[in-house]
Scaffold this motif. Structure first.
Motif, PDB file in Angstrom:
ATOM      1  N   ARG A  89       0.833  -1.208   0.000  1.00  0.00           N
ATOM      2  CA  ARG A  89       0.000   0.000   0.000  1.00  0.00           C
ATOM      3  C   ARG A  89       0.871   1.263   0.000  1.00  0.00           C
ATOM      4  O   ARG A  89       0.583   2.218  -0.737  1.00  0.00           O
ATOM      5  CB  ARG A  89      -0.904  -0.001   1.228  1.00  0.00           C
ATOM      6  CG  ARG A  89      -2.002  -1.046   1.201  1.00  0.00           C
ATOM      7  CD  ARG A  89      -2.807  -0.997   2.488  1.00  0.00           C
ATOM      8  NE  ARG A  89      -3.966  -1.869   2.485  1.00  0.00           N
ATOM      9  CZ  ARG A  89      -4.853  -1.921   3.471  1.00  0.00           C
ATOM     10  NH1 ARG A  89      -4.712  -1.139   4.532  1.00  0.00           N
ATOM     11  NH2 ARG A  89      -5.884  -2.745   3.401  1.00  0.00           N
TER      12      ARG A  89
ATOM     13  N   ASP B 202      -8.190   0.530   2.036  1.00  0.00           N
ATOM     14  CA  ASP B 202      -7.899  -0.324   0.886  1.00  0.00           C
ATOM     15  C   ASP B 202      -7.524   0.542  -0.312  1.00  0.00           C
ATOM     16  O   ASP B 202      -8.289   0.703  -1.265  1.00  0.00           O
ATOM     17  CB  ASP B 202      -9.103  -1.213   0.565  1.00  0.00           C
ATOM     18  CG  ASP B 202      -8.765  -2.256  -0.510  1.00  0.00           C
ATOM     19  OD1 ASP B 202      -7.580  -2.340  -0.900  1.00  0.00           O
ATOM     20  OD2 ASP B 202      -9.688  -2.968  -0.947  1.00  0.00           O
TER      21      ASP B 202
ATOM     22  N   SER C 207      -7.724  -0.819  -4.016  1.00  0.00           N
ATOM     23  CA  SER C 207      -8.981  -1.128  -4.702  1.00  0.00           C
ATOM     24  C   SER C 207      -9.160  -0.182  -5.886  1.00  0.00           C
ATOM     25  O   SER C 207      -8.805   0.998  -5.821  1.00  0.00           O
ATOM     26  CB  SER C 207     -10.160  -0.988  -3.750  1.00  0.00           C
ATOM     27  OG  SER C 207     -10.423   0.376  -3.478  1.00  0.00           O
TER      28      SER C 207
ATOM     29  N   GLU D 256     -11.798   1.278  -7.051  1.00  0.00           N
ATOM     30  CA  GLU D 256     -12.665   2.413  -6.727  1.00  0.00           C
ATOM     31  C   GLU D 256     -11.890   3.515  -6.029  1.00  0.00           C
ATOM     32  O   GLU D 256     -12.008   4.701  -6.378  1.00  0.00           O
ATOM     33  CB  GLU D 256     -13.823   1.951  -5.842  1.00  0.00           C
ATOM     34  CG  GLU D 256     -14.786   3.076  -5.469  1.00  0.00           C
ATOM     35  CD  GLU D 256     -15.876   2.605  -4.531  1.00  0.00           C
ATOM     36  OE1 GLU D 256     -16.692   3.463  -4.125  1.00  0.00           O
ATOM     37  OE2 GLU D 256     -15.921   1.408  -4.186  1.00  0.00           O
TER      38      GLU D 256
ATOM     39  N   GLN E 121      -8.571   3.971  -6.065  1.00  0.00           N
ATOM     40  CA  GLN E 121      -7.523   4.489  -6.934  1.00  0.00           C
ATOM     41  C   GLN E 121      -8.070   5.459  -7.972  1.00  0.00           C
ATOM     42  O   GLN E 121      -7.408   6.459  -8.292  1.00  0.00           O
ATOM     43  CB  GLN E 121      -6.788   3.337  -7.606  1.00  0.00           C
ATOM     44  CG  GLN E 121      -5.969   2.506  -6.616  1.00  0.00           C
ATOM     45  CD  GLN E 121      -5.177   1.399  -7.277  1.00  0.00           C
ATOM     46  OE1 GLN E 121      -5.363   1.086  -8.453  1.00  0.00           O
ATOM     47  NE2 GLN E 121      -4.273   0.782  -6.510  1.00  0.00           N
TER      48      GLN E 121
END
Length: 419
Positions: free
Chosen positions: A317, A398, A401, A403, A405
């Motif tokens: 991440r 997250d 994901s 969405e 990004q």
């Protein structure tokens, strides 16, 4: 009736929650929450199953006050995993379970005798701690307990690492030769860098020479490799004359902040002093949770594998977020070598607008308004007292994901930071 504590004393993170709520109410969208310094995952199924098993076990000691009990050898194994030493090999050391680092840390000044009647006043007690920082020790030591805090600056020119010359300079400016307590957070928050054995040795020898107690909040120690960070325990164990503590927690290591469980290791007398004060403050961790972790740690390979899985998740991440922020032109205050925080210098302009003052808070508000990306703003003393403004973005969401990004990258395209 009137309040006794001014509203200006609001915790920084309570303020961030307000920012989040305002954005979501006004925009009708979920914020891109990079402010949260708490895990967004939960413990592994093996840990949860053990917690359930011990919670259902009617054995009395799993449901009464834990007090100073150390169930299933929890504290020793917790320290071995995080501090990389076997306490059993060092008779001058002691371990103790604690119900989280924040509570234990707040008690440290009292465990150092701040309250004792032989002091003419509490102002005579001196605490050194780093800034910028998640400043629990500063708030407790200075605001609540009435001692004096000396800020040991972390600066971008040093990569936000511990620089003993800056500590000496800070004390000289105050006309001080020594203090009562040095309290650091390594790996840091908000500056996610660790410490080397050499840095600890220099600080330890400084503390011994000046008869100063040393404490490290090691909440993020489980989220880094030995190459990224050396624990205080690994070095301090060889200095019997040093008075020291290091604290670890399952909150970040095993994504279990609700457990309120950790361990402290240190010199016998210092730990004994802390135990005395904590015995008049709290009644120990939740016993069945402690017993469950003690049982889990008996399989050392599984315990380490769970730590490694969490560390690797955050590394992936961090790699994504850092890469995107760099592409947009933000400048790092330091590398992220441990944990889940990234720290950035605040620009003078963004989105074609002057950032305004105070720059760290104004930039955070501006980015939230324009993109929904929420961080935590910090202000540091700077190298010569000129001040440095920072924004901390965590990866406890997250961020990988599609969405997330999509919105994240669209927002960054318009940032155009100027320094």
């Amino acid at each position: 009736m009137s309040r006794k504590i001014p509203a200006s004393g609001i915790n920084l993170f309570q303020l961030i929650y307000q920012f989040l709520a305002e954005y979501e109410k006004n925009s009708g969208q979920k914020a891109l929450n990079l402010s949260l310094g708490n895990p967004d995952t939960v413990p592994t199924s093996a840990i949860l199953e053990l917690q359930g098993r011990f919670a259902a076990d009617p054995t009395f000691e799993y449901h009464t006050y834990a007090e100073d009990n150390n169930l299933n050898g929890f504290a020793e194994r917790m320290v071995e995993l995080h501090g990389r030493i076997r306490v059993e090999d060092y008779p001058h050391l002691r371990v103790q379970p604690i119900p989280g680092i924040k509570t234990a840390g707040a008690l440290v000044p009292l465990a150092c005798g701040l309250h004792l009647p032989d002091r003419s006043n509490r102002d005579s007690f001196k605490i050194v701690s780093n800034l910028p920082a998640y400043d629990v020790i500063g708030t407790w030591g200075e605001s609540y307990l009435g001692s004096e805090r000396i800020a040991w600056p972390l600066v971008t020119g040093d990569g936000m690492r511990l620089n003993l010359d800056r500590l000496d300079k800070a004390l000289k400016e105050k006309g001080l030769d020594r203090v009562d307590l040095v309290y650091v957070i390594r790996p840091g928050n908000p500056a996610a860098v660790g410490s080397s054995a050499g840095e600890w040795k220099r600080l330890i020898e400084w503390c011994i020479a000046k008869d100063v107690r040393l404490v490290n909040d090691g909440a993020y120690a489980g989220l880094c490799t030995p190459e990224q960070h050396t624990s205080l325990a690994e070095v301090a164990k060889d200095y019997e004359e040093l008075e020291w503590l290091e604290m670890f927690s399952v909150s970040k290591s095993y994504s279990d902040p609700g457990a309120r469980l950790g361990a402290v290791v240190g010199s016998n007398d210092f730990v004994a002093d802390l135990v005395l004060v904590k015995g008049n403050t709290e009644s120990g961790p939740v016993p069945h949770v402690m017993a469950a972790y003690g049982e889990f740690f008996k399989d050392g390979a599984a315990a380490k594998a769970a730590l490694d899985d969490t560390r690797i998740l955050y590394e992936k991440r961090v790699e994504y977020v850092v890469g995107k922020f760099k592409e947009t032109g933000l400048q790092q205050a330091c590398e992220t070598s441990a944990g889940f925080f990234t720290l950035w210098k605040v620009p003078k302009k963004a989105f074609g607008k002057e950032v305004g003052e105070p720059a760290h808070e104004a930039f955070n508000r501006l980015v939230i308004e324009e993109t929904g990306i929420v961080g935590v703003h910090f202000r540091g003393p700077g190298a010569n007292g000129e001040g440095e403004s920072f924004i901390r973005y965590a990866v406890c969401d997250d961020v990988l994901s599609p969405e997330f990004q999509k919105r994240f990258e669209e927002g960054l395209k318009r940032m155009a930071p100027e320094y």
